[in-house]
Design an enzyme around this catalytic site. Sequence first.
Site, PDB file in Angstrom:
ATOM      1  CE  LYS A  84       3.798   4.019 -11.765  1.00 47.16           C
ATOM      2  NZ  LYS A  84       3.213   3.847 -10.454  1.00 47.16           N
TER       3      LYS A  84
ATOM      4  CD  GLU B 215       6.701   2.197  -9.042  1.00 45.92           C
ATOM      5  OE1 GLU B 215       7.891   1.934  -8.762  1.00 45.92           O
ATOM      6  OE2 GLU B 215       5.846   1.333  -9.255  1.00 45.92           O
TER       7      GLU B 215
ATOM      8  CD  GLU C  71       7.519  -4.659  -8.763  1.00 43.81           C
ATOM      9  OE1 GLU C  71       8.597  -4.116  -8.430  1.00 43.81           O
ATOM     10  OE2 GLU C  71       6.511  -4.008  -9.108  1.00 43.81           O
TER      11      GLU C  71
ATOM     12  CD  GLU D  12      -3.991   0.263  -7.213  1.00 43.00           C
ATOM     13  OE1 GLU D  12      -3.115  -0.538  -7.600  1.00 43.00           O
ATOM     14  OE2 GLU D  12      -3.852   1.492  -7.220  1.00 43.00           O
TER      15      GLU D  12
HETATM   16  C1  LIG Z   1       0.268  -3.196 -12.496  1.00 45.70           C
HETATM   17  C2  LIG Z   1       0.254  -3.985 -11.435  1.00 45.70           C
HETATM   18  O1  LIG Z   1       0.445  -3.500 -10.174  1.00 45.70           O
HETATM   19  C3  LIG Z   1       0.356  -2.134  -9.896  1.00 45.70           C
HETATM   20  C4  LIG Z   1      -0.212  -2.054  -8.533  1.00 45.70           C
HETATM   21  C5  LIG Z   1       0.586  -2.079  -7.420  1.00 45.70           C
HETATM   22  C6  LIG Z   1       1.963  -1.916  -7.532  1.00 45.70           C
HETATM   23  C7  LIG Z   1       2.540  -1.682  -8.741  1.00 45.70           C
HETATM   24  C8  LIG Z   1       4.012  -1.508  -8.853  1.00 45.70           C
HETATM   25  O2  LIG Z   1       4.691  -1.445  -7.815  1.00 45.70           O
HETATM   26  O3  LIG Z   1       4.537  -1.493  -9.968  1.00 45.70           O
HETATM   27  C9  LIG Z   1       1.743  -1.509  -9.982  1.00 45.70           C
HETATM   28  O4  LIG Z   1       1.644  -0.140 -10.252  1.00 45.70           O
HETATM   29  C10 LIG Z   1       0.010  -5.426 -11.533  1.00 45.70           C
HETATM   30  O5  LIG Z   1      -0.090  -6.086 -10.496  1.00 45.70           O
HETATM   31  O6  LIG Z   1      -0.146  -5.935 -12.647  1.00 45.70           O
END
Ligand SMILES: C=C(O[C@H]1C=CC=C(C(=O)O)[C@@H]1O)C(=O)O
Length: 419
Positions: free
Chosen positions: A177, A266, A403, A222
Amino acid sequence: MSNPALADVPGPLLVRSAPIDDPGALLSLLPQDDAFAWVHNGDGLVGWGRAAEVHTSGKGRFAEAEQWWRDLAQHAVVRDEVGTPGSGLVAFGSFTFSDDTEGSALVVPEIVVGRRDGVTWVTLIGLGITATPPLVPSSAPREPSGATFSDGAVDSAEWQQMVAEAVSRIVRDDLDKVVLARELVATLDEPLDVRAPLARLAEQYPSCWTFHVDGFFGSTPEMLVRLERGLVTSRVLAGTIRRTGDDTRDLALAGSLARSSKDLEEHEYAVRSVADALAPHCTNMFVPETPFVLHLPNVMHLATDVTGVMRNGAGALTLAASLHPSAAVGGTPTAEAVRLIGQVERLDRGRYAGPVGWIDARGDGEWGIGLRSAQIEDDGRTVRLFAGCGIVADSVPADELAESEAKLIPVRDALRPRT
Ligand SMILES: C=C(O[C@H]1C=CC=C(C(=O)O)[C@@H]1O)C(=O)O
């Protein structure tokens, strides 16, 4: 290297914390300049003024800041009548994502107001005894006006090509990843009064941690690591789906997110990276086997709360340093993913995706990951917004772009005038 001019404090800091009557919303107390914030569901810390600060960079930026903090705390003269995490001597901090970027800092404000579990307090910090200033709402922040948004160095078509390139590198080089980010540049009519977007973010995303340190602000969902009275907690997020605004549909989407093998995979990488980094510091670790779905107004995430009991006396900043960069912002394996980011991303992340939060003299603290965030540039009118996505072997570029757009919504909306 630290900046000794700024790190020098001419004498021991005198620190006094005492309970106060509730002064209302913490963010409403902030003056326009030198304001610091860390607010969650109405609780948290706000501060202003600058009693001491250190600026660090490079691979040793966390260790150097931690050492400076220990020295400062050791020599401070503290009278703390509150005795809770965040009372007494406290610093706000923000660290760069990369070892190669300048901009990491710890700043000790002159005045801090905190609230936690129904108790509100003020901390005065300085070289002399000062009287508590009146703690009343400051003048209303100036609303942002005229925001226009444009792509940064990479436009959305190029970014999708980048995602496709990352997918082929993941397959070819056997990576699991990598997280790729993009930026959007906002230009405003006049310099941003950061208190306006902070108030909006805290209102609209109360379950996130709304922060501001030296022009870097946002509302992150987070929690990289919290250390309080020996208990270590980390909220790991990875795996995302956009909300539609229709509750019934969103509930069905939450179900599909919880079953999606791409997102579960992921997520698993991110949980593993956090659990592995905390293991040397903790006993009694609890790592749930199944994630829950965290609902935010713009997106839903797979989420896991990892907990443990501190066993080696490390402070919150040391824990943050050993967790950074987690797979939620770097990738898996970490070193290869970070190298790939450096090769393909074409973005200076600055403090985006780095740890942001606070630390107290006991070593307790909270360090979130600087996501859903933006950097105010020196002219005050230019604001760089960031969002990234975890890319795995079966990621689809157009979906990742969508996204990233959803992740940009909180700060983007906060830069528009209230309607
Ligand atoms: C890198 C980011 O989110 C991370 C945190 C939650 C979910 C994420 C995802 O699903 O890709 C990312 O890893 C961002 O918001 O810039």
